[in-house]
Motif scaffolding. Structure first.
Motif, PDB file in Angstrom:
ATOM      1  N   LEU A 217      49.173  34.660  44.811  1.00 26.94           N
ATOM      2  CA  LEU A 217      49.397  35.880  44.053  1.00 26.94           C
ATOM      3  C   LEU A 217      50.260  35.586  42.837  1.00 26.94           C
ATOM      4  N   SER A 218      50.120  36.418  41.822  1.00 29.45           N
ATOM      5  CA  SER A 218      51.011  36.321  40.676  1.00 29.45           C
ATOM      6  C   SER A 218      52.450  36.530  41.141  1.00 29.45           C
ATOM      7  N   SER A 219      53.362  35.803  40.539  1.00 28.28           N
ATOM      8  CA  SER A 219      54.782  35.938  40.882  1.00 28.28           C
ATOM      9  C   SER A 219      55.314  37.335  40.589  1.00 28.28           C
ATOM     10  N   ILE A 220      54.579  38.112  39.797  1.00 35.62           N
ATOM     11  CA  ILE A 220      54.975  39.497  39.537  1.00 35.62           C
ATOM     12  C   ILE A 220      55.151  40.254  40.854  1.00 35.62           C
ATOM     13  N   TYR A 221      54.279  39.940  41.834  1.00 35.61           N
ATOM     14  CA  TYR A 221      54.326  40.648  43.110  1.00 35.61           C
ATOM     15  C   TYR A 221      55.457  40.151  44.001  1.00 35.61           C
ATOM     16  N   ASP A 222      56.079  39.070  43.607  1.00 36.14           N
ATOM     17  CA  ASP A 222      57.281  38.578  44.279  1.00 36.14           C
ATOM     18  C   ASP A 222      58.520  39.105  43.571  1.00 36.14           C
ATOM     19  N   TRP A 223      58.578  38.901  42.256  1.00 36.08           N
ATOM     20  CA  TRP A 223      59.734  39.322  41.471  1.00 36.08           C
ATOM     21  C   TRP A 223      59.977  40.830  41.571  1.00 36.08           C
ATOM     22  N   PHE A 224      58.898  41.609  41.538  1.00 37.97           N
ATOM     23  CA  PHE A 224      59.019  43.064  41.482  1.00 37.97           C
ATOM     24  C   PHE A 224      58.434  43.730  42.730  1.00 37.97           C
ATOM     25  N   GLU A 225      58.539  43.046  43.834  1.00 36.44           N
ATOM     26  CA  GLU A 225      58.010  43.557  45.102  1.00 36.44           C
ATOM     27  C   GLU A 225      58.487  44.977  45.402  1.00 36.44           C
ATOM     28  N   VAL A 226      59.762  45.242  45.086  1.00 39.41           N
ATOM     29  CA  VAL A 226      60.336  46.552  45.383  1.00 39.41           C
ATOM     30  C   VAL A 226      59.602  47.676  44.662  1.00 39.41           C
ATOM     31  N   ASP A 227      59.073  47.415  43.467  1.00 40.34           N
ATOM     32  CA  ASP A 227      58.370  48.444  42.700  1.00 40.34           C
ATOM     33  C   ASP A 227      57.042  48.822  43.343  1.00 40.34           C
ATOM     34  N   PHE A 228      56.513  47.928  44.175  1.00 41.81           N
ATOM     35  CA  PHE A 228      55.232  48.182  44.838  1.00 41.81           C
ATOM     36  C   PHE A 228      55.423  48.667  46.277  1.00 41.81           C
ATOM     37  N   GLY A 229      56.676  48.905  46.663  1.00 43.88           N
ATOM     38  CA  GLY A 229      56.945  49.399  48.007  1.00 43.88           C
ATOM     39  C   GLY A 229      57.166  48.316  49.032  1.00 43.88           C
ATOM     40  N   GLY A 230      57.645  47.150  48.588  1.00 40.58           N
ATOM     41  CA  GLY A 230      57.894  46.048  49.514  1.00 40.58           C
ATOM     42  C   GLY A 230      56.654  45.203  49.730  1.00 40.58           C
ATOM     43  N   SER A 231      56.761  44.216  50.616  1.00 34.17           N
ATOM     44  CA  SER A 231      55.660  43.273  50.827  1.00 34.17           C
ATOM     45  C   SER A 231      54.399  43.972  51.343  1.00 34.17           C
ATOM     46  N   ASP A 232      54.565  44.929  52.253  1.00 30.70           N
ATOM     47  CA  ASP A 232      53.396  45.673  52.740  1.00 30.70           C
ATOM     48  C   ASP A 232      52.797  46.517  51.631  1.00 30.70           C
ATOM     49  N   GLY A 233      53.654  47.078  50.800  1.00 28.19           N
ATOM     50  CA  GLY A 233      53.177  47.879  49.681  1.00 28.19           C
ATOM     51  C   GLY A 233      52.374  47.056  48.688  1.00 28.19           C
ATOM     52  N   VAL A 234      52.801  45.808  48.472  1.00 22.61           N
ATOM     53  CA  VAL A 234      52.055  44.909  47.581  1.00 22.61           C
ATOM     54  C   VAL A 234      50.644  44.712  48.105  1.00 22.61           C
ATOM     55  N   ILE A 235      50.522  44.423  49.395  1.00 18.37           N
ATOM     56  CA  ILE A 235      49.201  44.193  49.982  1.00 18.37           C
ATOM     57  C   ILE A 235      48.344  45.453  49.883  1.00 18.37           C
ATOM     58  N   ASP A 236      48.926  46.608  50.183  1.00 17.74           N
ATOM     59  CA  ASP A 236      48.171  47.867  50.076  1.00 17.74           C
ATOM     60  C   ASP A 236      47.711  48.104  48.647  1.00 17.74           C
ATOM     61  N   HIS A 237      48.593  47.805  47.699  1.00 14.20           N
ATOM     62  CA  HIS A 237      48.267  47.985  46.284  1.00 14.20           C
ATOM     63  C   HIS A 237      47.103  47.079  45.874  1.00 14.20           C
ATOM     64  N   LEU A 238      47.187  45.818  46.249  1.00 17.24           N
ATOM     65  CA  LEU A 238      46.147  44.865  45.875  1.00 17.24           C
ATOM     66  C   LEU A 238      44.826  45.166  46.571  1.00 17.24           C
ATOM     67  N   ALA A 239      44.915  45.648  47.800  1.00 16.08           N
ATOM     68  CA  ALA A 239      43.709  45.914  48.584  1.00 16.08           C
ATOM     69  C   ALA A 239      42.882  47.062  48.022  1.00 16.08           C
ATOM     70  N   GLU A 240      43.477  47.880  47.171  1.00 16.70           N
ATOM     71  CA  GLU A 240      42.720  48.946  46.523  1.00 16.70           C
ATOM     72  C   GLU A 240      41.600  48.357  45.664  1.00 16.70           C
ATOM     73  N   ILE A 241      41.869  47.192  45.095  1.00 18.75           N
ATOM     74  CA  ILE A 241      40.896  46.514  44.234  1.00 18.75           C
ATOM     75  C   ILE A 241      40.260  45.326  44.955  1.00 18.75           C
ATOM     76  N   ARG A 242      41.058  44.647  45.759  1.00 18.91           N
ATOM     77  CA  ARG A 242      40.594  43.453  46.481  1.00 18.91           C
ATOM     78  C   ARG A 242      40.751  43.686  47.990  1.00 18.91           C
ATOM     79  N   PRO A 243      39.838  44.399  48.634  1.00 18.83           N
ATOM     80  CA  PRO A 243      39.982  44.761  50.048  1.00 18.83           C
ATOM     81  C   PRO A 243      40.122  43.567  50.979  1.00 18.83           C
ATOM     82  N   GLU A 244      39.625  42.408  50.566  1.00 15.85           N
ATOM     83  CA  GLU A 244      39.725  41.225  51.420  1.00 15.85           C
ATOM     84  C   GLU A 244      41.160  40.781  51.639  1.00 15.85           C
ATOM     85  N   VAL A 245      42.057  41.189  50.742  1.00 22.94           N
ATOM     86  CA  VAL A 245      43.465  40.818  50.861  1.00 22.94           C
ATOM     87  C   VAL A 245      44.100  41.475  52.086  1.00 22.94           C
ATOM     88  N   ALA A 246      43.634  42.668  52.433  1.00 26.11           N
ATOM     89  CA  ALA A 246      44.229  43.417  53.548  1.00 26.11           C
ATOM     90  C   ALA A 246      44.097  42.675  54.869  1.00 26.11           C
TER      91      ALA A 246
END
Length: 264
Positions: A217-246
């Motif tokens: 994953l882009s380091s953006i999802y590490d550096w700013f994980e809190v903006d996406f709702g934490g690590s689970d939030g990052v996965i949920d966010h990405l899965a909206e476009i890339r369902p295989e990530v879930a």
């Protein structure tokens, strides 16, 4: 002979290299919160749009800038645009106008900084021996308040709007970054551009790469994980476009390419 100075320089280099992994926190600057209830002022982003039209090129998953072809006249036109933008009182703008104002200001100033220091291999090389990039350097004064790029991103855009898609809107002139949008942001097109930028980045290898059982994953999802709702939030966010990530359960790696987003 390995002197004290040598040790100090090595220690300093280590400290600054570690700063790569310490992104600024969102820290609200209260002064910039007020906005107009109704539109009373028009902002002309056309000069910035003309620059984008002239110097942006799409190559594969990247949108690149023809820095080496920018004319002296167009450099000056960009500076004039930034000067006029800096005379605007953001408090007279609606919430929608303000968002576009700050995003365009950030991106246009980033381009301006690159042009002033071109050629350079990376924006991280700008700012002096002990600086990792120009983000803490004062770039303008608005309403008597001195501003840096970090102020705009981390003290205004992130804490006031609290929209993780802001990370797809601001551009740091690097290949690993979400692409600089080909249209200037306006109050009318912001939602469309944010969705477009989000989908494009998550769909690209530089945003999400799943290969041979490895998820990068882009380091953006590490550096700013809190903006996406934490690590689970990052996965949920990405899965909206890339369902295989879930459904991925293996090791996750983070990566980011700081190379300049230039047409060579």
């Amino acid at each position: 002979m390995f002197t004290f100075v040598n040790r100090l320089l090595i220690l300093t280099a280590v400290v600054f290299s570690c700063s790569l992994f310490a992104a600024p926190k969102a820290d609200l600057w209260d002064y910039w919160q007020p906005f107009a209830d109704a539109k009373a002022v028009d902002i002309d982003h056309q000069p910035y749009q003309e620059f984008l039209d002239s110097y942006l090129v799409v190559q594969g998953q990247h949108t690149l800038v023809k820095y080496n072809q920018v004319t002296t006249q167009d450099k000056q036109s960009l500076k004039t645009y930034l000067s006029k933008m800096s005379e605007v009182d953001p408090h007279q703008l609606t919430r929608e106008q303000q968002y576009a104002f700050w995003v365009n200001l950030y991106n246009a100033f980033t381009i301006d900084i690159i042009l002033d220091n071109y050629p350079t291999k990376s924006i991280t090389k700008i700012g002096g021996l002990f600086s990792f990039g120009p983000w803490d350097k004062e770039i303008t004064t608005i309403n008597g308040q001195a501003l840096t790029l970090n102020d705009i991103e981390h003290r205004i855009l992130r804490p006031i709007w609290q929209d993780p898609r802001t990370h797809y809107a601001v551009n740091c002139a690097s290949l690993g970054c979400p692409n600089l949008q080909q249209r200037a942001f306006t109050e009318a097109n912001t939602e469309q551009l944010l969705q477009q930028a989000m989908q494009s980045y998550i769909s690209s290898d530089k945003g999400v790469l799943l290969s041979n059982g490895q998820l990068t994953l882009s380091s953006i999802y590490d550096w700013f994980e809190v903006d996406f709702g934490g690590s689970d939030g990052v996965i949920d966010h990405l899965a909206e476009i890339r369902p295989e990530v879930a459904n991925f359960s293996g090791k996750v790696k983070f990566d980011y390419d700081w190379s300049l987003n230039e047409v060579k």
